[in-house]
Design a protein around this motif. Structure first.
Motif, PDB file in Angstrom:
ATOM      1  N   UNK A  12       0.854  -1.175   0.000  1.00 58.55           N
ATOM      2  CA  UNK A  12       0.000   0.000   0.000  1.00 58.55           C
ATOM      3  C   UNK A  12       0.896   1.233   0.000  1.00 58.55           C
ATOM      4  N   UNK A  13       0.707   2.111  -0.956  1.00 57.00           N
ATOM      5  CA  UNK A  13       1.466   3.350  -1.056  1.00 57.00           C
ATOM      6  C   UNK A  13       0.532   4.493  -0.679  1.00 57.00           C
ATOM      7  N   UNK A  14       0.913   5.274   0.324  1.00 60.86           N
ATOM      8  CA  UNK A  14       0.131   6.423   0.767  1.00 60.86           C
ATOM      9  C   UNK A  14       0.946   7.677   0.456  1.00 60.86           C
ATOM     10  N   UNK A  15       0.380   8.556  -0.345  1.00 58.72           N
ATOM     11  CA  UNK A  15       1.017   9.824  -0.659  1.00 58.72           C
ATOM     12  C   UNK A  15       0.132  10.936  -0.112  1.00 58.72           C
ATOM     13  N   UNK A  25       4.536   7.073   2.109  1.00 59.24           N
ATOM     14  CA  UNK A  25       4.676   5.944   3.025  1.00 59.24           C
ATOM     15  C   UNK A  25       4.313   4.644   2.305  1.00 59.24           C
ATOM     16  N   UNK A  26       5.135   3.626   2.485  1.00 55.67           N
ATOM     17  CA  UNK A  26       4.821   2.284   1.993  1.00 55.67           C
ATOM     18  C   UNK A  26       4.414   1.439   3.191  1.00 55.67           C
ATOM     19  N   UNK A  27       3.352   0.652   3.015  1.00 55.86           N
ATOM     20  CA  UNK A  27       2.854  -0.226   4.072  1.00 55.86           C
ATOM     21  C   UNK A  27       2.746  -1.630   3.500  1.00 55.86           C
ATOM     22  N   UNK A  64       4.112  -3.205   8.569  1.00 54.12           N
ATOM     23  CA  UNK A  64       5.283  -2.359   8.749  1.00 54.12           C
ATOM     24  C   UNK A  64       5.154  -1.177   7.791  1.00 54.12           C
ATOM     25  N   UNK A  65       5.694  -0.066   8.231  1.00 56.97           N
ATOM     26  CA  UNK A  65       5.641   1.159   7.449  1.00 56.97           C
ATOM     27  C   UNK A  65       7.065   1.659   7.234  1.00 56.97           C
TER      28      UNK A  65
END
Length: 66
Positions: A26-29, A52-54, A64-65
């Protein structure tokens, strides 16, 4: 939210967020628009606040992040 603080997220601030899945992660921008006075939102500049990559850690059985 506490984990996201370490990536630069301020919980009292408004953010736009884009989320996507890439290779099982999961990529959160998080970003905001900087709009010069007298300009329209369409003329605003996108400013990245965090990326952030999850993913899932099978050994620890937790996310993990990084």
């Amino acid at each position: 939210m506490d984990n996201l603080k370490s990536f630069g997220i301020n919980p009292d601030k408004y953010y736009n967020m884009n989320n996507k899945i890439v290779n099982g992660k999961l990529i959160i921008n998080c970003f905001h628009l900087e709009v010069p006075e007298g300009k329209s939102m369409a003329e605003g500049k996108k400013i990245d606040d965090c990326y952030v990559k999850v993913d899932w850690d099978n050994n620890k059985q937790t996310f993990r992040m990084y």
